[in-house]
Design an enzyme around this catalytic site. Structure first.
Site, PDB file in Angstrom:
ATOM      1  CE  LYS A  77      -4.453   0.982   0.187  1.00  0.00           C
ATOM      2  NZ  LYS A  77      -5.618   0.160  -0.208  1.00  0.00           N
ATOM      3  CG  ASP A 129      -7.355   3.257  -0.968  1.00  0.00           C
ATOM      4  OD1 ASP A 129      -7.741   2.094  -0.896  1.00  0.00           O
ATOM      5  OD2 ASP A 129      -7.537   4.073  -0.036  1.00  0.00           O
ATOM      6  N   GLY A 142     -18.044   7.954  -3.275  1.00  0.00           N
ATOM      7  CA  GLY A 142     -16.931   7.860  -4.231  1.00  0.00           C
ATOM      8  C   GLY A 142     -17.060   6.641  -5.125  1.00  0.00           C
ATOM      9  CD1 TRP A 184     -21.454   5.608  -9.878  1.00  0.00           C
ATOM     10  CD2 TRP A 184     -19.638   4.341 -10.242  1.00  0.00           C
ATOM     11  NE1 TRP A 184     -21.415   5.300 -11.221  1.00  0.00           N
ATOM     12  CE2 TRP A 184     -20.312   4.528 -11.471  1.00  0.00           C
ATOM     13  CE3 TRP A 184     -18.464   3.568 -10.215  1.00  0.00           C
ATOM     14  CZ2 TRP A 184     -19.844   3.975 -12.658  1.00  0.00           C
ATOM     15  CZ3 TRP A 184     -18.001   3.028 -11.402  1.00  0.00           C
ATOM     16  CH2 TRP A 184     -18.685   3.238 -12.601  1.00  0.00           C
TER      17      TRP A 184
HETATM   18  O1  2IT Z   1      -8.129  -1.471  -0.931  1.00  0.00           O
HETATM   19  C1  2IT Z   1      -7.994  -1.988  -2.046  1.00  0.00           C
HETATM   20  O2  2IT Z   1      -8.083  -3.205  -2.213  1.00  0.00           O
HETATM   21  C2  2IT Z   1      -7.704  -1.111  -3.169  1.00  0.00           C
HETATM   22  N1  2IT Z   1      -7.617   0.087  -2.978  1.00  0.00           N
HETATM   23  C3  2IT Z   1      -7.478  -1.681  -4.546  1.00  0.00           C
HETATM   24  C4  2IT Z   1      -6.067  -2.134  -4.711  1.00  0.00           C
HETATM   25  C5  2IT Z   1      -5.699  -2.570  -6.097  1.00  0.00           C
HETATM   26  O3  2IT Z   1      -4.512  -2.882  -6.270  1.00  0.00           O
HETATM   27  O4  2IT Z   1      -6.534  -2.614  -7.000  1.00  0.00           O
END
Ligand code: 2IT
Length: 445
Positions: free
Chosen positions: A125, A165, A238, A242
């Site tokens: 992340k 994200d 968001g 949606w």
């Molecule tokens: O929290 C999540 O799983 C995301 N923001 C998507 C992460 C991704 O690599 O598509």
């Protein structure tokens, strides 16, 4: 043998001022500790000590110029948490409140979520304390350029594949990808959530919300129930909310709430027309971060400064931020007769809220299971990029559907209690954990 309290005390000592990370870790460790203690291989391999420690954390300075030609400085991070089962994979969050502790909690969750999808993706992340609120498009582009100028040194299609994200959507991924392409002089699947026509996958924008509803549909079936006629509370407005509203409406439910930092809207007629649903995207693109204009435009009620959990509904889907639904909110929902709660944001519910739902034997799905559809379709985007091809929307949607059914099955298998209640939290944590722990044992240290 591991002891939960001892282990957590040491983890807290080592990670001061990271309460969100400690909260996420405690939940997972509490779920898996018996499985670990019963497995000599896991014990010998010191799996818990290793899995809570990120493989690598990168922090960098992001400097950019605002529209007044003033220099602005933000912090950027990438937490490369665990690559035992595949390249680091996970989103980038741009939000004023982001700290390293936030990204460690999200990265830690991502390890098990990605494992649950059954696709070969490790956990990671990243993000920044940059706030997109009130920024111009030009400022967002300059920030993204500056952010990627640093980040590009550490990522790659077989190393680490970021995505969106909170605060990072199609527009930001575009600017980030454009920067990577220029610096590296290559077109590779280094980010997911790309636009249609330059490597993006059909159904990726909808995937998190759709996936949640496919998961919820499995929960309903498991309890001999169905979506038709259900009243649904959704928070946020968001990308995730949606997709969730779109699919819930298609499946016959009536979504009566949306929310923002300013309060929530109550739409008795349902957020159910293409115009209303498309307006969510318009609001998001405005960068104002408010929901009130929806009420004015469509004649719904706006309740200032409150959360939607006070509205009587059959199903609640927190789709905004971590810890957005607390113990008091849970009590209110239970008193109003809520039947299912499906966390769609990452760690949307506090431990007190989860305990209240579980004590009341209300089926509760954790985000790492229910919202895994987003990263699952990111994984499918990586597959399409690797084969330099693209799949039809039907093909992607069908694969997403099957993945979500599989995650539900895994949770139900690992989380079934003696009285028949499914502890989805435990189920998701154990199922996600085992695959990663086995990979770590098999690959040595
Ligand atoms: O929290 C999540 O799983 C995301 N923001 C998507 C992460 C991704 O690599 O598509």
């Amino acid at each position: 043998m591991y002891k939960l309290d001892e282990f957590m005390a040491e983890l807290e000592r080592k990670n001061p001022a990271q309460p969100e990370f400690i909260q996420a870790a405690r939940e997972v460790i509490a779920s898996v500790i018996d499985v670990v203690n019963a497995n000599p291989l896991y014990l010998k391999n010191k799996i818990l000590d290793r899995i809570v420690e990120p493989e690598r954390i990168i922090q960098f300075r992001v400097e950019w110029e605002d529209d007044n030609h003033e220099i602005q400085v933000n912090r950027g991070w990438r937490v490369q948490y665990n690559s035992a089962i595949g390249p680091y994979k996970g989103g980038l969050r741009f939000h004023a409140n982001v700290t390293l502790g936030t990204l460690k909690f999200l990265g830690f969750e991502q390890i098990f979520k990605n494992s649950l999808t059954t696709l070969p993706m490790g956990g990671g992340k990243g993000g920044s304390d940059f706030s997109p609120k009130g920024k111009s498009d030009a400022e967002i582009m300059r920030f993204c350029r500056a952010f990627m100028t640093e980040l590009e040194k550490y990522i790659g299609p077989d190393t680490d594949v970021p995505a969106g994200d909170l605060g990072v959507g199609g527009r930001e991924i575009g600017y980030l990808y454009g920067t990577y392409r220029k610096i590296r002089n290559e077109n590779t699947g280094v980010l997911t959530g790309k636009g249609w026509g330059w490597g993006g996958s059909l159904v990726r924008p909808e995937a998190t919300g759709y996936g949640t509803m496919y998961f919820a549909n499995e929960m309903l079936k498991e309890h001999n129930d169905k979506f038709e006629g259900k009243r649904v509370a959704i928070s946020g407005f968001g990308n995730v909310a949606w997709g969730a509203v779109t699919k819930a409406t298609q499946l016959g439910a009536k979504v009566v709430t949306l929310s923002g930092p300013d309060g929530y809207i109550y739409d008795e007629n349902g957020v159910n027309t293409p115009e209303k649903i498309a307006y969510m995207l318009e609001l998001r693109a405005s960068n104002m971060d408010v929901i009130e204009p929806y009420a004015k435009k469509f004649g719904a009620k706006f309740i200032k400064g409150k959360k939607p959990w006070e509205v009587p509904v059959d199903m609640a889907f927190p789709c905004a931020l971590q810890n957005e639904l607390n113990g008091e909110d849970a009590k209110q929902l239970i008193a109003n007769g809520v039947k299912y709660v499906v966390e769609t944001s990452n760690m949307g519910c506090t431990p007190e809220a989860i305990e209240a739902f579980q004590t009341a034997r209300i089926p509760f799905a954790p985000g790492k299971a229910a919202n895994a559809g987003g990263v699952a379709v990111s994984g499918l985007e990586m597959s399409q990029n690797a084969e330099h091809y693209f799949w039809s929307a039907e093909e992607v949607d069908e694969k997403l559907h099957r993945i979500m059914q599989g995650i539900h099955e895994a949770c139900a298998r690992e989380g079934k209690c003696a009285d028949g209640y499914i502890d989805y939290v435990k189920g998701a944590n154990i199922a996600g954990f085992k695959k990663v722990a086995d990979a770590m044992c098999q690959q040595g240290f």
